[in-house]
Enzyme design. Structure first.
Site, PDB file in Angstrom:
ATOM      1  N   ASP A 174       0.896  -1.132   0.162  1.00 44.43           N
ATOM      2  CA  ASP A 174       0.059  -0.062   0.064  1.00 44.43           C
ATOM      3  C   ASP A 174       0.961   1.317   0.091  1.00 44.43           C
ATOM      4  OD1 ASP A 174      -2.782  -0.479   0.009  1.00 44.43           O
ATOM      5  OD2 ASP A 174      -2.748  -1.267   1.977  1.00 44.43           O
TER       6      ASP A 174
HETATM    7  C1  BGC Z   1      -2.288  -3.542   5.018  1.00 46.87           C
HETATM    8  C2  BGC Z   1      -2.313  -4.281   3.757  1.00 46.87           C
HETATM    9  C3  BGC Z   1      -1.158  -3.920   3.020  1.00 46.87           C
HETATM   10  C4  BGC Z   1       0.234  -4.110   3.968  1.00 46.87           C
HETATM   11  C5  BGC Z   1       1.421  -3.515   3.163  1.00 46.87           C
HETATM   12  C6  BGC Z   1      -0.943  -3.820   5.712  1.00 46.87           C
HETATM   13  O1  BGC Z   1      -1.074  -2.686   6.592  1.00 46.87           O
HETATM   14  O2  BGC Z   1      -3.218  -3.863   5.732  1.00 46.87           O
HETATM   15  O3  BGC Z   1      -3.438  -3.991   2.989  1.00 46.87           O
HETATM   16  O4  BGC Z   1      -0.938  -4.745   1.943  1.00 46.87           O
HETATM   17  O5  BGC Z   1       0.167  -3.285   4.977  1.00 46.87           O
HETATM   18  O6  BGC Z   1       1.503  -2.314   2.772  1.00 46.87           O
END
Ligand code: BGC
Length: 811
Positions: free
Chosen positions: A483
């Protein structure tokens, strides 16, 4: 250094001191009503939705940390103490907190009095039971006063923290026979209230927090408790709370219990009131009657235990390594269930107001719990799919109470759609229920615009096919699994959200991770088409997958490892040409899981690069070298200090991708070494460094660039739980549910000589004994089922209720 120990026979973690390096919590509740409870009895409750139906208040970011909870103050002469140590923090003569499966107990003593507090949410009940048992272990008669305390939240946890100009004037309660009813906003638009009761007549009560504490006091110094006198206040605005006073006299050796209930009631509009301003208390009274006696409480605890006996009997390993057994048989499935219930909403790192259920997160969580509660997995899949658009794109998050997509975050995270295929395939393999594919499922939550679930899955697949960039790799959109890799965002102004600023529709930035996912997950759809007799669609989809595999080998491989992405200017990310961020974990994991480069050695090279560059004693970091400065073309990942989170932290979620990838190339020893590095039970001995709970995974462990290397953050709610369960139960121990049976395909350390897995599959019991006489890591010499040899390694589906002995000899 440890702060407790595992009690596997009771499936509990026993915390021996209240002064853990961080609050160590547990979750109560399994359906609609939930509680978070720390090892000092802190935490809060909510009904279904941690933001919109918050029942009790909790202040995140508070000093001291973890203040506010289910507090019982015991005033014994001039000494005031709490069974959970906080908030008064009187030194206790003994203290023990046991976190178990859906319940927590405290057993503490002071000056000859022992208090045991049991907290749990009974199955099917919209309330939390707290049973406080006091035992006089002294030789004198004792008379003590017990003051309870809960602080109400004004329902919407976000508004509760922000809108004081209104909130200080709205709080309302009623008190009847010592039961405190919280009815803020009930006179206008709400149809729900909460109550807090105790199962004996009270000697006083309070409902206005300022009066209970004294205006300038904290929870540790309540006026009412220290003077010993309740003020019998009726809250009117300000901060409503609920407190009972009970005076208890105990002869030497005598034991008495008080049962407290925090409950939630909803009423139909026509039945809301008994009289003007008097709420209808009938449903609350019925709930109170359900737990008036210790026998009723014991029976409910027994039912809760039996439920967990059943859930945990579905996959069980007998193995010499007790830490692996502890993770596989108890704590990992328990965490999977909690993540299913909470998604990423409410923990001591997630405030419960920001994130609802994630499309990607919840789809992946399915992989870990689908064997435990397949009916609810089905419901979850259909809820998630209903937030999808016709073009296959989807809302990134939705709110559990309304099940509607969250417009603030919107969509455009281009990996999201593929996870739905992965989750659905896992469900069908586990259950054999192909009918789910025919369920009419809304697009964008519109009941008048529906398609079958299979059509949704096709849309998911086509969303990748229809959105490719200049190299023929999938466009990344706002981000993929990471993300924080925001290639179309280019934010330079503080406060802009990396996830929603900029365009979701950049036509240049591409993701090799999504490409790897497409090749790994796409074949599931091909299989479903084939089984449905849709051979043309199957062939067309397979062609797309084959083409993507070629594209990855041509444009997604960098000599020694897989590239990570191309940015919005077409520059490589995760390449030997980069100064920082030369190699990333995600694409190595997914591309090898997809089988890319396995035959020609490129997969092996990639995994060796992971070992040589990314691995450290605490696990595998997300990338190397860490970014030293902010890069607006890369986004949030470069905003973290080196070594933390997505900037070269050990992101536990995708460590298991590498474990699984190692099993794809047959290195079981490597896979298990990686498993041990992050599995919490193996880190218990270094709890002073790790700091988070030693019984559940954390999202992140600080990486080798961090000054606090080895320290964990964001425990409990993480896809790590599901993925590690997949890694150990399927890839390493080797029990893989399939459409036609259970595939047995272990990939283990050569030193393991035997183990037994008992696995329930489609209602039949498979007792699978594996022996490894030649000390291999992978490969099977023979399998017999009930004494008869079978060819291949797929154990067929058997009638429900039958038991089968499977002997597997590796070699
Ligand atoms: C989120 C995921 C994401 C991951 C990596 C997590 O906090 O819930 O959706 O893929 O972080 O960024």
């Amino acid at each position: 250094m440890k702060f407790g120990h595992f009690d596997d026979s009771r499936r509990e973690y026993v915390i021996e001191t209240p002064k853990t390096p961080f609050p160590w919590i547990n979750y109560l509740g399994s359906e609609d009503f939930f509680g978070l409870i720390s090892n000092t009895a802190g935490g809060y409750n909510f009904y279904k939705d941690a933001r919109m139906r918050r029942i009790t208040r909790f202040r995140y970011n508070n000093i001291p940390v973890d203040d506010g909870g289910r507090y019982y103050y015991i005033k014994d002469g001039e000494t005031v103490w709490n069974p959970g140590y906080k908030p008064v923090k009187t030194d206790l003569d003994s203290y023990e907190c046991r976190h178990g499966m859906g319940y927590t107990t405290f057993t503490s003593s002071k000056n000859g009095l022992t208090a045991q507090l049991l907290a749990f949410v009974p199955l099917g009940y919209k309330g939390e039971i707290n049973r406080l048992t006091l035992e006089n272990n002294s030789t004198e008669e004792k008379t003590v006063s017990v003051f309870s305390l809960r602080e109400w939240c004004l329902w919407d946890a976000s508004d509760d923290m922000l809108n004081f100009q209104r909130n200080f004037s709205t709080g309302q309660v009623e008190v009847e026979n010592g039961v405190v009813y919280h009815k803020t906003e009930y006179r206008e638009r709400r149809n729900h209230y909460a109550f807090y009761s105790v199962n004996r007549p009270v000697d006083g009560f309070d409902t206005q927090l300022e009066d209970f504490l004294g205006m300038y006091n904290g929870f540790d110094r309540p006026d009412v408790v220290f003077t010993g006198e309740s003020k019998n206040t009726i809250a009117d605005g300000w901060q409503p709370c609920a407190s009972h006073k009970n005076v208890i006299t105990l002869k030497p050796g005598e034991k008495q219990s008080l049962i407290y209930i925090l409950g939630y009631c909803e009423l139909p509009e026509a039945e809301k009131w008994e009289a003007l301003h008097v709420i209808n208390k009938k449903p609350a009274k019925a709930m109170i009657e359900q737990f008036a006696t210790c026998e009723q409480v014991d029976a409910a605890m027994d039912a809760l235990r039996k439920n967990w006996d059943r859930l945990l009997s579905l996959y069980n390993v007998e193995i010499k390594d007790e830490k692996t057994a502890r993770m596989v048989n108890i704590w990992n499935p328990y965490q999977c269930m909690v993540t299913f219930n909470m998604s990423r909403s409410a923990s001591y790192f997630e405030s419960g107001v920001g994130r609802g259920l994630g499309f990607r997160d919840s789809s992946q969580d399915l992989l870990g719990f689908v064997h435990q509660i397949p009916e609810r997995a089905k419901e979850r899949i259909l809820d998630i799919a209903a937030t999808q658009f016709r073009d296959g794109g989807c809302y990134h998050q939705y709110q559990p109470l309304t099940k509607k997509g969250n417009n603030d975050i919107g969509g455009g995270f281009n990996d999201d759609p593929l996870w739905l295929i992965a989750g659905t395939a896992a469900y069908i393999k586990e259950t054999g229920d192909f009918s789910i594919l025919d369920e009419a499922t809304p697009y964008d939550c519109n009941p008048n615009d529906t398609g079958s679930l299979l059509e949704h899955l096709s849309a998911s697949f086509n969303h990748v096919v229809d959105n490719k960039g200049p190299h023929g790799l999938p466009l990344i959109g706002r981000a993929d699994w990471n993300d924080c890799m925001n290639l179309n965002c280019h934010s330079t102004t503080p406060g802009e959200s990396f996830q929603t600023f900029g365009t979701a529709d950049g036509r240049v930035a591409e993701s090799v991770l999504i490409a790897g996912m497409f090749v790994a997950i796409g074949p599931e759809l091909v299989e479903l088409y084939t089984r449905k007799g849709m051979n043309d669609k199957a062939a067309a989809a397979q062609k797309e997958i084959d083409a993507m595999r070629e594209t990855i080998l041509t444009h997604g491989y960098d000599g020694e490892w897989f590239l990570r992405a191309y940015d919005a200017f077409g520059a490589k990310i995760g390449s030997k040409e980069c100064d920082e961020g030369k190699i990333f974990i995600e694409s190595q994991g997914y591309c090898v899981m997809a089988g890319i480069g396995v035959e020609d050695g490129r997969a092996l090279k990639a995994l060796n690069s992971v070992r040589d560059i990314l691995e450290c004693e605490h696990g595998i970091v997300l990338q190397q070298p860490a970014y030293q400065t902010y890069h607006s073309n890369l986004g949030e990942c470069t905003s973290y200090p080196p070594g933390y989170k997505e900037n070269a932290g050990i992101f536990c979620h995708n460590n298991p991708w590498i474990m699984i990838a190692e099993t794809v190339i047959g290195r079981g020893g490597r896979a298990f070494d990686l498993y041990k590095k992050i599995a919490p039970a193996y880190r218990e001995e270094i709890s002073d460094l790790h700091r988070n709970e030693p019984y559940v995974y954390s999202q992140m462990i600080a990486g080798k660039d961090a000054s606090r290397m080895g320290e964990a953050k964001n425990s409990w709610l993480t896809g790590t739980a599901a993925w590690n369960f997949v890694a150990i139960s399927q890839a390493i121990l080797g029990m893989k549910p399939g459409y036609d049976g259970l595939t047995v395909d272990p990939c283990i350390p050569a030193s393991w000589d035997e183990y037994t897995v008992t696995r329930m599959f489609r209602g039949a019991k498979y007792v699978i004994h594996i022996t490894n006489p030649k000390g291999v890591e992978k490969g099977i010499a023979s399998i017999t089922v009930d004494g008869t040899a079978i060819s291949g390694n797929v154990i067929p589906v058997y009638p429900e209720g039958t038991t089968h002995a499977v002997e597997v000899v590796m070699g």
